[in-house]
Design an enzyme around this catalytic site. Structure first.
Site, PDB file in Angstrom:
ATOM      1  N   CYS A 163     -21.658  -2.337  12.878  1.00  0.00           N
ATOM      2  CA  CYS A 163     -20.506  -2.888  12.168  1.00  0.00           C
ATOM      3  C   CYS A 163     -20.065  -4.138  12.913  1.00  0.00           C
ATOM      4  CB  CYS A 163     -19.393  -1.847  12.132  1.00  0.00           C
ATOM      5  SG  CYS A 163     -17.886  -2.414  11.341  1.00  0.00           S
ATOM      6  N   CYS A 209     -16.734  -8.365   6.224  1.00  0.00           N
ATOM      7  CA  CYS A 209     -17.915  -7.658   6.668  1.00  0.00           C
ATOM      8  C   CYS A 209     -18.686  -8.577   7.605  1.00  0.00           C
ATOM      9  CB  CYS A 209     -18.735  -7.312   5.436  1.00  0.00           C
ATOM     10  SG  CYS A 209     -20.293  -6.629   5.846  1.00  0.00           S
ATOM     11  N   GLY A 267     -16.357  -4.332  13.448  1.00  0.00           N
ATOM     12  CA  GLY A 267     -16.047  -3.270  14.414  1.00  0.00           C
ATOM     13  C   GLY A 267     -16.407  -3.671  15.833  1.00  0.00           C
ATOM     14  N   GLU A 277     -17.758   3.991   9.230  1.00  0.00           N
ATOM     15  CA  GLU A 277     -17.191   2.949   8.374  1.00  0.00           C
ATOM     16  C   GLU A 277     -16.350   3.523   7.249  1.00  0.00           C
ATOM     17  OE1 GLU A 277     -19.380  -0.265   6.650  1.00  0.00           O
ATOM     18  OE2 GLU A 277     -20.650  -0.387   8.427  1.00  0.00           O
ATOM     19  N   HIS A 287      -9.370  -1.367  12.020  1.00  0.00           N
ATOM     20  CA  HIS A 287     -10.246  -0.653  12.955  1.00  0.00           C
ATOM     21  C   HIS A 287      -9.422   0.180  13.918  1.00  0.00           C
ATOM     22  CE1 HIS A 287     -13.921  -2.780  11.776  1.00  0.00           C
ATOM     23  NE2 HIS A 287     -13.105  -3.786  11.542  1.00  0.00           N
TER      24      HIS A 287
END
Ligand code: ZDP
Length: 289
Positions: free
Chosen positions: A224, A74, A227, A215, A166
């Site tokens: 994100c 994360c 991301g 997400e 992703h």
């Protein structure tokens, strides 16, 4: 039991942090994440992050999505984690190491004029091979600008793993992109055996991108970090941007650089919102209100 927590956000992607350095609590983290992250009956957040000791780094981080699933990494959360342990003087260094399911990553606290200006994280290297993402149905190599059918449309997707999966789609008009409608369909598409995060990206120019995210395990959020890193890599692979760019998210801007050493560096803010405690009924798996 009484749980002390602290709540942080990075670019509007918000997290509940539990400091588990002193106690070796073993709770049902998935159930706890679902209850604490609930915006109406809980504290409200996009994810639950555990701060743990590590035997190979300075700390270990675990992250649970609002649906209770555990993610490998994360990006916005790791900046919040780094800022918190720095504030609490749990680590005396400005550069340190955090073990995650995506490997050991290295945040750096960046000071300007005596105050923290940003957290810069060495996010490691992106993974591009289909099996490493994982994505099925496109052979063993990279998936760059390949068609994926969802909801009777064909989208050109580029797949990148930052430890977590992703799926990036470039669009000319981000505000018209039907992310709310197709995010969940692509997240659960059979091409993605571990499900996927979904990013739609508009190229403003070669050093500025705009990105919105669906997400995995949390639906649409304001930002994100992983991301943003994956989107920059996808933009470079598609010949759309330089290796360093500002990524504008709904909740703020991240600067991402894909260095010549193949590492990705992400710089951005992390802010404390509030701290408190709540009461958790372990037996029933619910908050005591
Ligand atoms: O991979 C996943 O399941 C994500 N939902 C994890 C969280 C990613 C995050 N948005 C980020 O900043 O990288 C928090």
């Amino acid at each position: 039991m009484k749980l002390s927590f602290t709540k942080w956000q990075g670019c509007g992607n918000d997290f509940i942090l539990l400091d588990c350095l002193q106690s070796d609590m073993a709770l049902d983290w998935s159930a706890l994440a679902g209850c604490l992250c609930d915006r109406h009956y809980g504290i409200g957040a996009d994810g639950l992050i555990l701060i743990l000791p590590s035997d190979k780094a300075d700390f270990r981080m675990r992250i649970f999505n609002t649906d209770g699933s555990e993610a490998e990494m994360c990006g916005n959360g790791i900046r919040c984690f780094a800022h918190y342990v720095h504030d609490k003087k749990l680590c005396q260094k400005n550069i340190f190491q955090i073990e995650t399911l995506a490997g050991v990553l290295q945040p750096e606290i960046i000071y300007q004029n005596g105050i923290i200006a940003a957290i810069r994280v060495d996010m490691g290297t992106p993974h591009l091979k289909a099996n490493d993402i994982p994505v099925h149905g496109y052979g063993d190599e990279h998936v760059i600008g390949q068609p994926l059918k969802a909801d009777n449309h064909s989208y050109l997707i580029t797949c990148v793993s930052m430890g977590n999966p992703h799926c990036i789609i470039f669009t000319e008009k981000l505000d018209l992109f039907p992310l709310a409608a197709i995010g969940s369909i692509i997240e659960h598409h059979p091409a993605f055996p571990q499900r996927t995060n979904v990013e739609c990206v508009e190229v403003i120019d070669r050093t500025h991108l705009r990105m919105r995210v669906w997400e995995r395990g949390a639906a649409i959020t304001l930002a994100c970090g992983t991301g943003a890193c994956a989107s920059l890599v996808a933009a470079v692979l598609n010949g759309l941007s330089e290796r360093r760019a500002d990524i504008q998210l709904d909740g703020g801007t991240l600067n991402i650089e894909w260095n010549k050493n193949d590492h990705i560096y992400m710089s951005g803010p992390a802010k404390h919102i509030f701290s408190g405690y709540c009461l958790w009924n372990e037996e029933k798996g619910e908050l005591i209100c």
